[in-house]
Design a protein around this motif. Structure first.
Motif, short mmCIF file in Angstrom:
data_model
loop_
_atom_site.label_atom_id
_atom_site.label_comp_id
_atom_site.label_asym_id
_atom_site.label_seq_id
_atom_site.Cartn_x
_atom_site.Cartn_y
_atom_site.Cartn_z
N LEU A 197 -11.78 0.16 -1.23
CA LEU A 197 -12.01 -0.63 -2.45
C LEU A 197 -10.73 -0.71 -3.27
O LEU A 197 -10.75 -0.95 -4.47
CB LEU A 197 -13.10 0.02 -3.30
CG LEU A 197 -14.56 -0.19 -2.90
CD1 LEU A 197 -14.94 -1.65 -3.11
CD2 LEU A 197 -14.83 0.21 -1.47
N ALA A 198 -9.60 -0.51 -2.59
CA ALA A 198 -8.31 -0.50 -3.28
C ALA A 198 -8.05 -1.85 -3.93
O ALA A 198 -8.53 -2.89 -3.47
CB ALA A 198 -7.20 -0.18 -2.29
N ILE A 199 -7.26 -1.81 -5.00
CA ILE A 199 -6.84 -3.06 -5.62
C ILE A 199 -5.58 -3.53 -4.90
O ILE A 199 -4.58 -2.80 -4.82
CB ILE A 199 -6.53 -2.84 -7.13
CG1 ILE A 199 -7.74 -2.19 -7.81
CG2 ILE A 199 -6.18 -4.18 -7.77
CD1 ILE A 199 -9.05 -2.91 -7.64
N VAL A 200 -5.68 -4.74 -4.31
CA VAL A 200 -4.57 -5.25 -3.50
C VAL A 200 -3.87 -6.39 -4.24
O VAL A 200 -4.38 -6.92 -5.22
CB VAL A 200 -5.06 -5.72 -2.11
CG1 VAL A 200 -5.66 -4.56 -1.34
CG2 VAL A 200 -6.07 -6.86 -2.25
N LYS B 258 1.38 -10.07 4.97
CA LYS B 258 2.19 -8.87 5.17
C LYS B 258 1.40 -7.59 4.96
O LYS B 258 1.84 -6.52 5.35
CB LYS B 258 3.37 -8.88 4.19
CG LYS B 258 4.46 -9.85 4.61
CD LYS B 258 5.67 -9.67 3.73
CE LYS B 258 6.76 -10.66 4.14
NZ LYS B 258 7.67 -10.92 3.03
N ILE B 259 0.23 -7.71 4.33
CA ILE B 259 -0.50 -6.51 3.98
C ILE B 259 -0.86 -5.67 5.20
O ILE B 259 -1.00 -4.46 5.13
CB ILE B 259 -1.77 -6.88 3.16
CG1 ILE B 259 -2.40 -5.61 2.57
CG2 ILE B 259 -2.77 -7.66 4.01
CD1 ILE B 259 -3.41 -5.87 1.50
N LYS B 260 -0.96 -6.35 6.36
CA LYS B 260 -1.34 -5.61 7.56
C LYS B 260 -0.28 -4.61 7.98
O LYS B 260 -0.60 -3.58 8.57
CB LYS B 260 -1.57 -6.57 8.72
CG LYS B 260 -2.88 -7.28 8.63
CD LYS B 260 -3.14 -8.07 9.87
CE LYS B 260 -4.55 -8.62 9.83
NZ LYS B 260 -4.93 -9.29 11.05
N THR B 261 0.97 -4.96 7.76
CA THR B 261 2.04 -4.09 8.22
C THR B 261 2.96 -3.60 7.10
O THR B 261 3.65 -2.61 7.27
CB THR B 261 2.91 -4.80 9.28
OG1 THR B 261 3.31 -6.07 8.74
CG2 THR B 261 2.14 -5.01 10.56
N ARG B 262 3.01 -4.33 5.98
CA ARG B 262 3.86 -3.90 4.86
C ARG B 262 3.06 -4.01 3.57
O ARG B 262 3.29 -4.90 2.76
CB ARG B 262 5.11 -4.78 4.75
CG ARG B 262 6.06 -4.69 5.93
CD ARG B 262 7.42 -5.29 5.58
NE ARG B 262 8.11 -4.51 4.57
CZ ARG B 262 8.85 -3.44 4.82
NH1 ARG B 262 9.01 -3.03 6.06
NH2 ARG B 262 9.44 -2.79 3.85
N PRO B 263 2.12 -3.09 3.37
CA PRO B 263 1.24 -3.21 2.22
C PRO B 263 1.98 -2.95 0.90
O PRO B 263 2.93 -2.16 0.86
CB PRO B 263 0.20 -2.12 2.46
CG PRO B 263 0.88 -1.12 3.31
CD PRO B 263 1.83 -1.89 4.16
N LEU B 264 1.54 -3.65 -0.12
CA LEU B 264 2.13 -3.50 -1.45
C LEU B 264 1.03 -2.98 -2.37
O LEU B 264 0.01 -3.64 -2.56
CB LEU B 264 2.62 -4.87 -1.93
CG LEU B 264 3.34 -4.94 -3.26
CD1 LEU B 264 4.71 -4.28 -3.15
CD2 LEU B 264 3.51 -6.40 -3.67
N GLY B 265 1.22 -1.80 -2.92
CA GLY B 265 0.18 -1.22 -3.75
C GLY B 265 0.70 -0.85 -5.12
O GLY B 265 1.78 -1.28 -5.53
N THR B 266 -0.11 -0.03 -5.79
CA THR B 266 0.32 0.48 -7.10
C THR B 266 0.38 2.00 -7.07
O THR B 266 0.62 2.64 -8.08
CB THR B 266 -0.71 0.09 -8.18
OG1 THR B 266 -1.99 0.58 -7.78
CG2 THR B 266 -0.77 -1.41 -8.37
N GLY B 267 0.13 2.60 -5.90
CA GLY B 267 -0.07 4.04 -5.79
C GLY B 267 1.19 4.87 -5.93
O GLY B 267 2.29 4.34 -6.13
N PRO B 268 1.03 6.18 -5.79
CA PRO B 268 2.14 7.12 -6.01
C PRO B 268 3.28 6.97 -5.02
O PRO B 268 4.40 7.37 -5.32
CB PRO B 268 1.48 8.49 -5.87
CG PRO B 268 0.17 8.26 -5.21
CD PRO B 268 -0.25 6.88 -5.55
#
Lengths: 505, 287
Positions: free
Chosen positions: A169-172, A181-191
């Motif tokens: 349920l991550a915010i993408v 690109k999310i499949k191989t180079r995901p961009l998140g907000t995490g640590p």
């Protein structure tokens, strides 16, 4: 969690991650500065899109790169994540989340309420695996840049654990998704932010110094894929990795006595089960399924697969979970099993059992129960396939029986609805009971904790009585790491978090 | 032709190394046939309370992680191992020899086409090809047998064709054709018997490799399926248990001894069936 469950098995077994050891890491092109942490996980993520993957290995990595609105604390109670606070209207139909200010994506762009709406709409509109978590949600809106409002058409007791229980349920990020690109180079907000992917080998993350929870204390975090538990442990002992959850169960005791390593375990919320295909004869007859339940000796299964690092269970939910309800109708009783088989008129039953080497416990259990069920005249023929084939056969119903584990479940609903409701997405055994359907639906509507718990407990008893699943055990979450890796905690939900970890010297 | 195998056997038995190899092969065949009677325990009798016991009077080869008797499993695995190798080599033998005879005797476009296909198959590493075949057909004893059979076809086809090519130019073959013998008769009566020596040698050596291939496939989980015992699979199961050396050592020894025995027999057969080598041997002995 459903999605997790498949990989769950593997995960349960062991996960370790290693803090880095300078020198050896350099040789493999990992952790080039020699100061990061190297963690060994038991397999490679199938992809890194948190909404689409169902692999445990993906979530082990993504736990550290993505955030959810709320997230489980160590006690599994939901705490603020990207949402700083929330309030629920009197009629419990409107949930208003206030987002943290100043949160940025890993590329520096600003995070806002639109991203939340986009992420949730994506899951719902594309009917992704977690869409069911939004059952009852009729509208998602962003009245301003730091407010998200969820409007429901019926009260949902466990909305917070539904949207925060795991990283599916991550915010993408919309651009990241639309560019593919999310499949191989995901961009998140995490640590940690995504740094490098070496297929078949490793994924490297680097610390996100702007993370809202405070910058991680380690500069980089590398996940190496080491399927072979003995190799992972040897690498840990040699200092090539700093952490792993891939520990051979038979070695757990020895590792725990090794003063050069830290090992800890928590009673897991994962569980392993057998499921017989009720679309096929004679497994449509509950007596046959119950005969299997009576015919197996769970203690022997636990001893053989986990070397005692597990608790036998006859329902999915373990004692440590707040939704636990005691019930254990089955003992190891071959005479009773044989009687049930005779009553069902079944003789010389041959069972085609799907197992997969990716989850060695399935292969071992296959052999153990083959030996046990032989005594009541059932021939179990384990069929070992790779996991992709396994999933395919499960989906198409091409099996008599299979064994697998579910991992990452927290709320009572997680444990039973998708697996046993007639319309459940993961009801591959094709169980159908109007009574269970009614109870599971009632559980969703209850707002009081006690009444809700009663509904699920009743459903669970009926599920066990009908042997929709034959429950086997809840394995411990066992992880080991190098002592330089400080402040790491084993969590009972199996989430692997490195945000607070420090490296000594 | 009946005289030759007879003399070959006696030649073979006169060589101590070959005789030893043959002795082991006979012993293995006995184990394979009588395994269930000879094994002290059921091969799949799980008893986790007796897991990982070292070798003792009770369990000569110890017990594995599920408490099964390793000796019983090693003995019973001999059957599946020999079964897979015998059947797969038979497949390779029949298909390879027929192909080799036909294209070697008739030549022509069939020779070109078939031998190029054989070359292509031959170009693949044997294990890789076997794994690919099993991947397509699905794991199991039957598919492993077929896969091993298929990958050994080219060897037999080449050996047979090479001999047939030489034989078709022999005066007695031409003479047979001149007096009106049909090609089938010529192949059966004159060519086949004379290709048998290299083919017999190749068979013995291939059996050794087939046993290795079966062990490798089972090790990878593509061959014999658990709980049925297999040497390769037992090696796989044992590798997580470094302290329980008996789990790996005994099945490993079984593979080693079996492959060695077939190789020794094959080497011996090559020596006694090859007229040049045999005369060299005989002259040495006569001296």
């Amino acid at each position: 969690m459903r999605r997790l469950s498949r990989w769950a098995g593997a995960a349960l077994v062991l996960a370790l991650l290693g803090a880095c050891s300078p020198g050896t890491g350099v040789d493999r092109g990992l952790s080039k500065d020699g100061s990061g942490v190297v963690a060994a996980i038991a397999g490679e993520p199938d992809q890194l899109d948190p909404h689409r993957t169902s692999a445990y290995f993906s979530f082990q990595v993504l736990e550290n790169t993505f955030d959810t609105l709320v997230e489980p604390g160590e006690d599994l109670v939901m705490r603020p994540g990207l949402a700083e606070r929330w309030k629920v209207s009197e009629d419990r139909l409107t949930w208003t989340f206030t987002l943290r200010k100043g949160v940025t994506w890993h590329d520096g762009s600003t995070f806002g309420a639109d991203d939340v709406v986009y992420s949730y709409r994506r899951i719902i509109d594309e009917k992704l695996g977690n869409a069911w978590r939004f059952d009852g949600v009729k509208d998602i809106s962003a009245p301003d840049d730091s407010t998200v409002v969820l409007k429901l058409d019926k009260p949902v007791y466990n909305l917070l654990s539904r949207i925060g229980g795991h990283k599916g349920l991550a915010i993408v990020n919309k651009r990241n998704v639309e560019s593919g690109k999310i499949k191989t180079r995901p961009l998140g907000t995490g640590p940690f932010s995504f740094d490098d992917y070496n297929p078949g080998e490793s994924i490297r993350l680097k610390a996100n110094s702007r993370w809202w929870g405070g910058a991680p204390k380690i500069p980089s975090l590398t996940f190496r894929f080491i399927p072979e538990p003995t190799t992972a442990l040897a690498d840990l002992e040699a200092g090539e990795i700093n952490w792993t959850d891939n520990i051979p169960p038979q070695q757990v005791e020895r590792v725990s006595q090794n003063e050069d390593l830290e090992l800890d375990s928590a009673v897991g919320n994962d569980y392993w089960y057998l499921a017989a295909n009720q679309d096929r004869r004679p497994f449509d007859d509950p007596r046959v399924r119950k005969a299997i339940a009576y015919g197996i000796d769970r203690k022997a299964v636990v001893q053989a697969t986990q070397y005692g690092n597990a608790t036998v269970n006859q329902l999915a939910i373990p004692k440590t979970n707040p939704w636990y309800a005691a019930y254990s109708p089955y003992s190891h009783n071959t005479r009773r099993a044989a009687k049930l088989l005779a009553a069902a008129g079944v003789r010389d039953l041959k069972i085609d059992m799907l197992v997969t080497k990716e989850y060695p416990e399935t292969v071992i259990t296959g052999q153990v129960i083959a030996s046990q069920l032989e005594k009541i005249g059932i021939t179990v023929q384990p069929r070992e396939v790779d996991f992709a084939t396994w999933l395919d056969k499960q989906g198409k119903g091409e099996f008599d029986m299979l064994m697998l584990g579910w991992l990452g479940n927290l709320d009572a609903e997680d444990f039973y609805y998708a697996q046993h409701h007639s319309d459940g997405d993961f009801n591959f055994q094709k169980y159908s009971s109007p009574e269970v359907d009614r109870l599971l639906e009632a559980g969703q509507k209850e707002t009081g904790k006690k009444a809700r718990k009663d509904r699920y407990a009743e459903a669970a008893r009926k599920i066990a009585d009908d042997a929709s699943y034959v429950y086997l055990y809840n394995p411990d979450v066992v992880q080991a790491w190098a002592p330089q890796l400080e402040n790491y905690k084993v969590r009972s939900d199996g989430a692997v978090r490195f945000r607070d970890v420090r490296l000594a010297d | 032709m009946s005289a030759r195998p007879f003399s070959a056997w006696s030649h073979l038995l006169r060589r101590p190394v070959s005789a030893a190899g043959l002795g082991v092969v006979v012993l293995l065949l006995t184990l394979a046939l009588l395994g269930p009677q000879l094994a002290p325990y059921g091969p799949n009798a799980v008893d986790v309370t007796r897991a990982l016991q070292p070798p003792s009077m009770e369990h000569w080869f110890g017990t594995d992680d599920l408490g099964r008797d390793v000796l019983s499993r090693v003995v019973l695995a001999a059957r599946v191992s020999l079964q897979v190798s015998l059947i797969s080599v038979s497949i390779a033998l029949v298909v390879g020899v027929v192909l080799g005879l036909v294209v070697g005797y008739f030549r022509g476009w069939a020779d070109t086409v078939i031998m190029r296909v054989v070359d292509v198959v031959f170009a693949f590493p044997i294990m890789l090809l076997a794994i690919a075949i099993v991947a397509v057909l699905g794991p199991g004893v039957t598919t492993a047998t077929v896969a091993i059979g298929v990958v050994y076809v080219p060897v037999f086809a080449r050996v047979t064709r090479a001999s047939a090519l030489a034989l078709r130019e022999e005066p007695y073959v031409r003479a047979a054709a001149a007096i009106g013998a049909g090609p089938l008769r010529i192949i059966r009566a004159h060519v086949l018997p004379n290709v048998s020596a290299p083919v017999i040698v190749q068979t013995s050596l291939s059996l050794a490799f087939a046993i290795l291939s079966e062990a490798a496939l089972s090790f990878l989980g593509l061959g014999v399926q658990p709980p049925q015992p297999s040497w390769g699979r037992m090696l796989f199961d044992g590798k997580g248990f470094t302290d329980a050396w008996w789990m790996s050592v005994f099945p490993g020894l079984a593979i080693f001894v079996t492959v060695l025995a077939f190789n020794l027999v094959g080497d011996g057969l090559r020596d006694v069936l090859d007229p040049r080598r045999r005369s060299a041997m005989e002259s040495r002995r006569d001296r």
